[in-house]
Design a protein around this motif. Structure first.
Motif, short mmCIF file in Angstrom:
data_model
loop_
_atom_site.label_atom_id
_atom_site.label_comp_id
_atom_site.label_asym_id
_atom_site.label_seq_id
_atom_site.Cartn_x
_atom_site.Cartn_y
_atom_site.Cartn_z
N HIS A 138 7.77 3.58 19.99
CA HIS A 138 6.47 3.83 19.37
C HIS A 138 6.64 4.32 17.93
CE1 HIS A 138 5.30 3.50 23.56
NE2 HIS A 138 4.06 3.36 23.16
N ALA A 139 7.78 3.98 17.31
CA ALA A 139 7.96 4.34 15.90
C ALA A 139 6.88 3.65 15.07
CB ALA A 139 9.35 3.91 15.44
N GLN A 140 6.38 4.36 14.08
CA GLN A 140 5.27 3.83 13.30
C GLN A 140 5.72 2.62 12.47
OE1 GLN A 140 2.36 4.81 13.81
NE2 GLN A 140 2.81 6.61 15.02
N PRO A 141 5.07 1.47 12.64
CA PRO A 141 5.48 0.31 11.87
C PRO A 141 4.86 0.24 10.48
CG PRO A 141 3.76 -0.32 13.37
CD PRO A 141 4.04 1.13 13.62
N PHE A 142 3.87 1.12 10.17
CA PHE A 142 3.15 1.00 8.91
C PHE A 142 3.63 2.05 7.90
CE2 PHE A 142 0.36 -0.89 12.07
CZ PHE A 142 0.08 -2.10 11.47
N THR A 143 4.04 1.56 6.73
CA THR A 143 4.54 2.42 5.66
C THR A 143 3.58 2.38 4.49
OG1 THR A 143 6.83 2.00 6.30
CG2 THR A 143 6.45 2.82 4.06
N ASN A 144 3.12 3.54 4.05
CA ASN A 144 2.22 3.64 2.91
C ASN A 144 3.00 3.32 1.63
OD1 ASN A 144 0.15 4.20 1.16
ND2 ASN A 144 0.03 6.38 1.63
N VAL A 145 2.62 2.24 0.96
CA VAL A 145 3.34 1.75 -0.21
C VAL A 145 2.66 2.27 -1.48
CG1 VAL A 145 4.01 -0.30 -1.50
CG2 VAL A 145 4.08 -0.31 1.00
N ALA A 146 3.47 2.73 -2.43
CA ALA A 146 2.93 3.13 -3.74
C ALA A 146 2.62 1.87 -4.53
CB ALA A 146 3.95 4.01 -4.47
N SER A 147 1.41 1.33 -4.34
CA SER A 147 1.07 0.02 -4.87
C SER A 147 0.53 0.04 -6.29
CB SER A 147 0.01 -0.63 -3.97
OG SER A 147 -1.19 0.13 -4.00
N GLY A 148 -0.01 1.20 -6.73
CA GLY A 148 -0.64 1.26 -8.03
C GLY A 148 -2.03 0.65 -8.06
N LEU A 149 -2.55 0.25 -6.91
CA LEU A 149 -3.89 -0.32 -6.86
C LEU A 149 -4.93 0.78 -7.06
CD1 LEU A 149 -3.37 -2.66 -3.78
CD2 LEU A 149 -3.56 -3.37 -6.18
N PRO A 150 -6.04 0.50 -7.74
CA PRO A 150 -7.03 1.54 -8.02
C PRO A 150 -7.80 1.93 -6.76
CG PRO A 150 -7.83 -0.59 -8.77
CD PRO A 150 -6.41 -0.80 -8.36
N ALA A 151 -8.23 3.19 -6.73
CA ALA A 151 -9.09 3.66 -5.64
C ALA A 151 -10.45 3.00 -5.76
CB ALA A 151 -9.22 5.17 -5.71
N VAL A 152 -11.02 2.61 -4.61
CA VAL A 152 -12.31 1.94 -4.62
C VAL A 152 -13.03 2.24 -3.32
CG1 VAL A 152 -11.33 -0.20 -3.69
CG2 VAL A 152 -13.45 -0.30 -5.01
N GLY A 153 -14.34 2.45 -3.41
CA GLY A 153 -15.18 2.70 -2.24
C GLY A 153 -16.40 1.80 -2.25
N ARG A 154 -17.15 1.81 -1.15
CA ARG A 154 -18.31 0.92 -0.98
C ARG A 154 -17.92 -0.50 -1.41
NH1 ARG A 154 -23.07 3.69 0.02
NH2 ARG A 154 -22.89 5.95 -0.19
N SER A 155 -16.85 -0.97 -0.80
CA SER A 155 -16.07 -2.05 -1.38
C SER A 155 -15.96 -3.26 -0.46
CB SER A 155 -14.67 -1.52 -1.69
OG SER A 155 -14.13 -0.88 -0.54
N ALA A 156 -15.36 -4.31 -1.02
CA ALA A 156 -14.93 -5.48 -0.26
C ALA A 156 -13.61 -5.93 -0.87
CB ALA A 156 -15.96 -6.60 -0.33
N VAL A 157 -12.64 -6.26 -0.01
CA VAL A 157 -11.32 -6.65 -0.48
C VAL A 157 -10.84 -7.85 0.34
CG1 VAL A 157 -10.69 -4.33 -1.25
CG2 VAL A 157 -10.17 -5.03 1.10
N ALA A 158 -9.91 -8.61 -0.22
CA ALA A 158 -9.35 -9.74 0.50
C ALA A 158 -7.98 -10.08 -0.06
CB ALA A 158 -10.26 -10.96 0.40
N PHE A 159 -7.10 -10.56 0.82
CA PHE A 159 -5.85 -11.20 0.42
C PHE A 159 -6.10 -12.70 0.30
CE2 PHE A 159 -3.61 -7.51 2.45
CZ PHE A 159 -2.75 -7.19 1.40
N ALA A 160 -5.59 -13.32 -0.76
CA ALA A 160 -5.63 -14.78 -0.91
C ALA A 160 -4.63 -15.17 -1.99
CB ALA A 160 -7.03 -15.27 -1.26
#
Length: 575
Positions: free
Chosen positions: A18-40
């Motif tokens: 049950h080791a955590q598979p998710f690592t918080n990456v220092a991405s440099g992406l801006p903080a955003v709320g009330r938002s919509a995001v997508a990978f493409a």
């Protein structure tokens, strides 16, 4: 001592598994709320980029594109503007091989719905297409409802729903589809009755706060399906086959009639009815509800993020599917967010799906989580097999192509979806865009194929000429196979039904072919197997009849009803 040592080993084994598979990456992406995001993949370089819209840390409307540069993200001058309380959807609406963006929401000047055309290198131009504003917390979705190969767009919200038919050449026209108006809706296309055309799911406030509408698509005409499905408002709703039976099930979140957060799963019974599945999910609103096979075991898991019951409560929860349709919370250590949005995509191309999560945690936040499950006890995902054994049927401007189902090491055969590319010249996609690289098969976005769970695709309204197609298979982790060898078919002439002539119907339900004929002329029924062999021909002498198919061996069949210039084709699976 032996008992203690055994207990110690069990605890160590449990911790490792049950080791955590998710690592918080220092991405440099801006903080955003009330938002919509997508990978493409906006620049077609075979890695996933990011689009983000919403309110930035200074509470200004923001719209940005970040290109993936070997796993790190670099902002580019994209030409897109910002909206908040927003939604977005990506598709290759102009069939030029790159991903375009539709978005809806608000800025300081009011409410807007915009369509941006990708110029080929992640530079976008705002088109002049006029689309209805969907108010705050509206939604939109792409789907080829009329099967002409061009993605159409539904926009809902602000007590309005509009369906826009894609005419090609960058033009759209609004069509009268009889869809309910809604406020704060969630919309999604999916072929829930497996008849080859996408049906429409709408969940939100249609006047009674929390309602669910399913519109069945019959040759481009929509009929509401009467169901007992509970609704919600201010959440998300989407199709996904969680029990791997080839039928699309439902995930619905939001607030119920008492404005209490709820989360529902409904199982598709395969006969246009749905059953409540006691999935044990925490009620969640104002955030995403995602189907995703995060652990590569061939079945769809669930992520929920947003507001929970009780003042100030919010969470992000991941539930794993145990393979028999039961869900259990996986403690992934993800942060609480509300007014949240999310996107899943394999941005580092290592074979598992990563998570981009944004929202409000007091102030706007953005987190990129790299999925490191391959360093734990999870299995790597492998692409499915390559489709083959093509069969084509053509009549007038109508065509059907079909193929044999493939196998996959992780996903059951019934869970595989299929993705078609088609064009008027070999290798072209000017009829159907696969939103994948035509050479490598790499996906331009995470999601099921454009043919859904069906092993066939229907084309309507084709002009005379020769059409070329290839097919790829896509597993439950949204990994695509290479494309198949090329097939082709030709349209020789276009038939037109006489004006005012009653139209025949042909459907397969409960081991019967149910037929309504044109009473003005004789009708002929033909039945073919999956290899195109004619099994029988029958002339029908009455307007309505039922023919038993109970004695047919299990397999794929195509029934053809013809008479004069009328034609109906029904493809069905006998189980």
């Amino acid at each position: 001592m032996k008992y203690s040592a055994t207990l110690f080993l069990l605890l160590v084994s449990f911790a490792i598994s049950h080791a955590q598979p998710f690592t918080n990456v220092a991405s440099g992406l801006p903080a955003v709320g009330r938002s919509a995001v997508a990978f493409a993949d906006f620049d077609n370089d075979n890695d996933l980029d990011i689009v983000m819209i919403g309110l930035d840390a200074n509470y200004n409307a923001m719209g940005k594109i970040f290109l993936n540069q070997q796993g790190s993200f670099q902002e580019v001058v994209s030409g897109i503007a910002g909206l908040y309380n927003s939604a977005l959807a990506v598709a290759d609406y102009d069939l030029d091989g790159d991903m375009d963006i539709a978005m809806t929401g608000q800025d300081m000047t009011g409410f807007h719905t915009w369509l941006y055309q990708n110029n080929g290198s992640a530079e976008f131009t705002l088109t002049s297409v006029s689309l209805a504003a969907a108010g705050a917390d509206g939604d939109l979705a792409w789907g080829d409802y009329n099967l002409d190969g061009l993605p159409d767009l539904v926009v809902s919200g602000g007590w309005n729903t509009s369906l826009y038919r894609n005419l090609g050449g960058g033009s759209f026209e609004e069509v009268e589809a009889g869809l309910t108006i809604m406020n704060s809706p969630s919309v999604d296309w999916g072929d829930c009755d497996n008849d080859g055309d996408p049906d429409l799911l709408m969940v939100g406030d249609a006047g009674s706060v929390a309602e669910t509408f399913i519109y069945l698509n019959n040759n481009g005409e929509f009929t509401r399906l009467e169901t007992n499905i509970e609704g919600a408002v201010g959440g998300m709703a989407s199709w996904g086959d969680y029990d791997n039976d080839g039928n699309l099930d439902l995930l619905i979140t939001g607030k119920d009639l008492s404005l209490v957060p709820v989360s529902y799963v409904y199982r598709n019974n395969g006969d246009k009815t749905f059953s409540f599945a006691n999935a044990g999910l925490v009620g969640t609103a104002l955030g995403p509800a995602d189907w995703i096979d995060y652990d590569n075991d061939g079945d769809l898991d669930i992520m929920l993020a947003g507001e929970n019951a009780g003042c100030g409560n919010a969470s992000t929860r991941l539930y794993y599917n145990n393979g028999i349709g039961e869900f259990y919370e996986y403690l992934a250590g993800l942060p609480f967010v509300e007014r949240a949005s999310s996107a899943w995509g394999d941005y580092d191309n290592d074979g598992d799906y990563d998570l981009l999560l944004t929202g409000l945690s007091g102030d706007p936040v953005t987190r990129l989580y790299r999925n490191d499950l391959l360093s734990n006890d999870f299995q790597p995902n492998t692409p499915p097999g390559i489709p083959g054994d093509f069969y084509t049927y053509v009549s007038g401007d109508y065509a059907v192509i079909s193929w044999s189902r493939v196998t996959d090491a992780q996903s059951p055969q019934e869970a595989i979806t299929y993705n078609v590319m088609a064009g008027t010249q070999s290798g072209n996609i000017n009829v159907v865009s696969p939103m994948s690289d035509p050479v490598s098969g790499n996906r331009y976005c995470a999601g099921p194929g454009n043919a859904g769970n069906n092993d066939f695709m229907v084309f309507r309204g084709l002009l005379p000429g020769t059409f070329y197609f290839r097919v790829q298979a896509i597993d439950q982790a949204f990994a695509g196979s290479p494309f198949s060898e090329e097939g082709s078919f030709s349209i020789v002439e276009t038939g037109i039904n006489p004006t005012g002539t009653p139209q025949p119907t042909l459907v397969a339900i409960a081991n019967q072919l149910i037929i309504t004929c044109n009473p003005l002329q004789s009708q002929q029924l033909q039945l073919f197997d999956a290899m195109g062999h004619l099994l029988f021909t029958q002339t029908l002498q009455q307007a309505d009849c039922r023919i038993s198919i109970d004695r047919l061996p299990a397999g794929l069949y195509l029934a053809r009803l013809s008479g004069g210039m009328d034609l109906k084709v029904c493809k069905f699976v006998k189980r």
